[in-house]
Write a protein that holds these residues in place. Sequence first.
Motif, PDB file in Angstrom:
ATOM      1  N   TRP A  13      -5.020   2.832  -5.522  1.00 17.38           N
ATOM      2  CA  TRP A  13      -3.923   1.870  -5.606  1.00 17.38           C
ATOM      3  C   TRP A  13      -2.721   2.498  -6.304  1.00 17.38           C
ATOM      4  O   TRP A  13      -1.597   2.391  -5.832  1.00 17.38           O
ATOM      5  CB  TRP A  13      -4.367   0.600  -6.338  1.00 17.38           C
ATOM      6  CG  TRP A  13      -3.243  -0.378  -6.564  1.00 17.38           C
ATOM      7  CD1 TRP A  13      -2.537  -0.554  -7.702  1.00 17.38           C
ATOM      8  CD2 TRP A  13      -2.697  -1.285  -5.610  1.00 17.38           C
ATOM      9  NE1 TRP A  13      -1.582  -1.528  -7.533  1.00 17.38           N
ATOM     10  CE2 TRP A  13      -1.655  -1.988  -6.252  1.00 17.38           C
ATOM     11  CE3 TRP A  13      -2.985  -1.579  -4.279  1.00 17.38           C
ATOM     12  CZ2 TRP A  13      -0.901  -2.966  -5.598  1.00 17.38           C
ATOM     13  CZ3 TRP A  13      -2.221  -2.559  -3.637  1.00 17.38           C
ATOM     14  CH2 TRP A  13      -1.207  -3.235  -4.295  1.00 17.38           C
TER      15      TRP A  13
ATOM     16  N   GLN B  68       1.302  -3.879   0.984  1.00 20.45           N
ATOM     17  CA  GLN B  68       0.705  -4.150  -0.325  1.00 20.45           C
ATOM     18  C   GLN B  68      -0.115  -5.428  -0.284  1.00 20.45           C
ATOM     19  O   GLN B  68      -1.239  -5.474  -0.796  1.00 20.45           O
ATOM     20  CB  GLN B  68       1.794  -4.306  -1.385  1.00 20.45           C
ATOM     21  CG  GLN B  68       2.439  -3.029  -1.810  1.00 20.45           C
ATOM     22  CD  GLN B  68       3.534  -3.312  -2.798  1.00 20.45           C
ATOM     23  OE1 GLN B  68       4.492  -4.013  -2.496  1.00 20.45           O
ATOM     24  NE2 GLN B  68       3.402  -2.777  -3.989  1.00 20.45           N
TER      25      GLN B  68
ATOM     26  N   ILE C 236       0.943   3.192  -4.637  1.00 21.60           N
ATOM     27  CA  ILE C 236       2.208   2.700  -5.192  1.00 21.60           C
ATOM     28  C   ILE C 236       3.187   3.848  -5.398  1.00 21.60           C
ATOM     29  O   ILE C 236       4.368   3.749  -5.051  1.00 21.60           O
ATOM     30  CB  ILE C 236       1.968   1.933  -6.526  1.00 21.60           C
ATOM     31  CG1 ILE C 236       1.148   0.665  -6.268  1.00 21.60           C
ATOM     32  CG2 ILE C 236       3.286   1.606  -7.228  1.00 21.60           C
ATOM     33  CD1 ILE C 236       1.799  -0.337  -5.324  1.00 21.60           C
TER      34      ILE C 236
ATOM     35  N   ARG D  43       4.624  -4.154  -7.231  1.00 17.12           N
ATOM     36  CA  ARG D  43       5.062  -4.885  -6.034  1.00 17.12           C
ATOM     37  C   ARG D  43       6.396  -4.339  -5.530  1.00 17.12           C
ATOM     38  O   ARG D  43       7.292  -4.025  -6.289  1.00 17.12           O
ATOM     39  CB  ARG D  43       5.162  -6.365  -6.317  1.00 17.12           C
ATOM     40  CG  ARG D  43       3.799  -6.967  -6.671  1.00 17.12           C
ATOM     41  CD  ARG D  43       3.869  -8.471  -6.639  1.00 17.12           C
ATOM     42  NE  ARG D  43       2.608  -9.060  -7.054  1.00 17.12           N
ATOM     43  CZ  ARG D  43       1.589  -9.308  -6.227  1.00 17.12           C
ATOM     44  NH1 ARG D  43       1.683  -9.025  -4.957  1.00 17.12           N
ATOM     45  NH2 ARG D  43       0.482  -9.843  -6.684  1.00 17.12           N
TER      46      ARG D  43
END
Length: 100
Positions: A39, A72, A43, A92
């Motif tokens: 993850w 995402q 990102i 985000r």
Amino acid sequence: MQGKTEGTMEELKIIYGLITSIWKLCKKYGTGKLTCEQWESFIEDGKKAREFYLARGGKYDVLYRGMFSALQEYYIKIGTDKREGEISENDRAGSSRGYK
């Protein structure tokens, strides 16, 4: 070709590259649950790609952020080792932090 709107070939190439960038992230990270490390890497890869499109103009940045945000959310829905509440706003795509 009916219905075709004007746009330069250069603009179309940038959009093609943007869509390809999202596809490459899908290919790299697959369709399964991501580990915390995956993850974080996802990102970071997304931020690097966004910098490229941000430098080419705001309209490309908006398109990239929307597509990356959707990707995402896909990974969030299938799960990560992080629970929903542990995913920070910096993670985000729409966040103003971490993407400047």
